[in-house]
Design an enzyme around this catalytic site. Structure first.
Site, mmCIF file in Angstrom:
data_model
loop_
_atom_site.group_PDB
_atom_site.id
_atom_site.type_symbol
_atom_site.label_atom_id
_atom_site.label_comp_id
_atom_site.label_asym_id
_atom_site.label_seq_id
_atom_site.Cartn_x
_atom_site.Cartn_y
_atom_site.Cartn_z
ATOM 1 N N ASN A 134 -1.173 7.353 -7.639
ATOM 2 C CA ASN A 134 -1.466 8.782 -7.777
ATOM 3 C C ASN A 134 -0.670 9.407 -8.907
ATOM 4 O O ASN A 134 -1.209 10.181 -9.702
ATOM 5 C CB ASN A 134 -1.147 9.498 -6.465
ATOM 6 C CG ASN A 134 -2.322 9.501 -5.519
ATOM 7 O OD1 ASN A 134 -3.265 10.245 -5.703
ATOM 8 N ND2 ASN A 134 -2.292 8.625 -4.535
ATOM 9 N N SER A 162 0.841 -1.211 0.000
ATOM 10 C CA SER A 162 0.000 0.000 0.000
ATOM 11 C C SER A 162 0.868 1.251 0.000
ATOM 12 O O SER A 162 0.552 2.255 -0.634
ATOM 13 C CB SER A 162 -0.929 -0.004 1.213
ATOM 14 O OG SER A 162 -0.186 0.213 2.384
ATOM 15 N N ARG A 183 0.268 3.458 -3.353
ATOM 16 C CA ARG A 183 -0.414 4.736 -3.165
ATOM 17 C C ARG A 183 0.301 5.833 -3.965
ATOM 18 O O ARG A 183 -0.318 6.586 -4.705
ATOM 19 C CB ARG A 183 -0.446 5.102 -1.688
ATOM 20 C CG ARG A 183 -1.144 6.435 -1.412
ATOM 21 C CD ARG A 183 -1.225 6.737 0.065
ATOM 22 N NE ARG A 183 -2.081 5.786 0.764
ATOM 23 C CZ ARG A 183 -1.637 4.825 1.550
ATOM 24 N NH1 ARG A 183 -0.351 4.677 1.760
ATOM 25 N NH2 ARG A 183 -2.472 4.008 2.144
#
Lengths: 290, 156
Positions: A226, A218, A222
């Protein structure tokens, strides 16, 4: 620009932009730079993204160069503008580390500083118009170029795994092998009864194992997600150029708006990556208190 | 999008950057910051001390000025008093001197008066004898009548 080459379709244009410059051992062609996405794929694990490595090292070196210069000039006296700016960032990082990290470890704050500044600079490459550097390099004969290293999962996973290994190392070092394994097997289900306790061990190990493995995934996805999405939108906006004058102007406005919004995103993502690093390192240094 | 050797390369670069930052960036800057913080704290303490010293100094100066003022007033009044005294003394001295000079002059005058009287007496006596001899138309023996003449002179 997209349809400027004439022969390229939109999907080819996008695919071209998402392909790294890969150097590796191709099963048929031997060592060399991949000339297509398929070739890069066939190289398997033993290949390296030259563009990602180049830009991440250049940007990291830029960060280190600026900060080293400030560090050389930093004294207890009146600071110069550069030193003041660098000290402002360091104070900001130090505040964050102090408020989140409760253990005693000298490596956490420098690591947080490095990650924040490095990731910010790598993300900042996203604001460079998507075609600028690749087109220039294409003129020099370099076929593929991705200038935003953080849109390469290898880069984000590399940093997240670096943090993860440090976290495992300090978990063993601070809590001991027994303490860390106990943390993984004796929570969240606890029992006084020895038989029940034994029964809970595999369940706990599974749950804690998943949450442990999820951390670096994660952590890196992440940032990658993005930046990849942001880059993709820039590419899609760039597709508007060259079709007709109204659409091009609309695309210019959109690019400006998205870039302004992206300034927030790149800073925020760098900050989140840094804060999560501090939190994970804090977890490695504190024992569960239930 | 392939996971490959870049991952390992990135990890190595990451470790090198963190090591470098810790050794050559973070430690010197954080030390400089701590040093400056201490220096500023010292400076503030010194400034406060200086202000206290200044306040104290001002207070002392006020005291000294007040003392000097009272002393000056005292000296002034003493000087005035002494001046009055000197004037009085001078007046007294002058008066005494004047009286003394006056007394001396009077003595002189008396003396001269007496001398003049003495002379006059002698002359009057001589004149009287001459006159009497002329009146008596005969010679009066001065030596015979000396007693009488002296008596006369004393009466004059």
């Amino acid at each position: 620009m997209a349809s400027g080459s004439g022969t390229q379709t939109s999907s080819e244009y996008i695919k071209h932009h998402l392909q790294n410059l890969t150097f590796g051992n191709h099963p048929e062609n031997g060592w060399g730079i991949a000339h297509s996405a398929e070739e890069a794929k066939e190289m398997g694990f033993w290949a390296i993204h030259l563009d990602s490595m180049f830009w991440s090292i250049i940007l990291g070196a830029l960060f280190i160069w600026i900060f080293k210069r400030a560090a050389d000039k930093a004294t207890a006296g009146e600071p110069s503008k550069l030193v003041n700016f660098v000290e402002w960032i360091i104070d900001f990082i130090d505040d964050n580390v102090r408020s989140t990290f409760t253990g005693k470890n000298d490596i956490v704050a420098p690591m947080a500083l490095t990650l924040f500044c490095w990731i910010f600079l790598m993300n900042l490459m996203d604001l460079v118009p998507v075609d600028l550097i690749p087109m220039g390099l294409a003129a020099l004969g370099i076929e593929y170029q991705k200038v935003v290293p953080t849109t390469d999962p290898n880069v984000t996973f590399g940093m997240a795994l670096g943090v993860f290994f440090l976290m495992i190392y300090y978990s063993f070092k601070i809590k001991g092998v027994g303490g860390f394994l106990g943390e993984l097997t004796l929570h969240p289900f606890e029992a006084k009864n020895p038989i029940l306790k034994l029964l809970f061990i595999p369940i706990n190990l599974f749950l804690e194992g998943v949450s442990l493995i999820a951390k670096p995934i994660s952590h890196s996805l992440r940032l990658f997600g993005n930046m990849y999405a942001g880059e993709m939108i820039f590419i899609l906006i760039a597709l508007m150029y060259g079709s007709n004058i109204i659409l091009s102007m609309f695309g210019g406005v959109l690019q400006f708006i998205w870039a302004v919004f992206h300034i927030l995103v790149i800073t925020l993502q760098a900050f989140i990556f840094m804060v999560l690093t501090i939190v994970y390192m804090d977890m490695a240094h504190t024992t569960h208190d239930h | 999008m392939n996971i490959n050797l870049t991952l390992i390369g990135q990890m190595i670069v990451f470790v090198i950057f963190v090591w470098f930052t810790k050794k050559y960036v973070w430690t010197p800057i954080i030390n400089a910051l701590a040093e400056r913080r201490a220096k500023i704290a010292d400076g503030l303490a010194a400034a406060e001390k200086g202000q206290q010293a200044q306040a104290l100094g001002e207070e002392q100066a006020q005291q000294v000025i007040a003392e000097a003022k009272t002393q000056a007033a005292e000296i002034l009044s003493k000087a005035e008093k002494r001046g009055g005294e000197i004037v009085d003394e001078a007046k007294d001295g002058a008066k005494a001197e004047g009286e003394r000079i006056l007394a001396a002059a009077r003595g002189e005058i008396d003396k001269e008066l007496n001398m003049a009287k003495e002379q006059l007496r002698g002359q009057v006596a001589a004149l009287s004898v001459e006159g009497a001899s002329k009146i008596l138309a005969r010679e009066v023996d001065a030596s015979v009548h000396a007693d009488m003449l002296d008596d006369l002179a004393a009466k004059l």
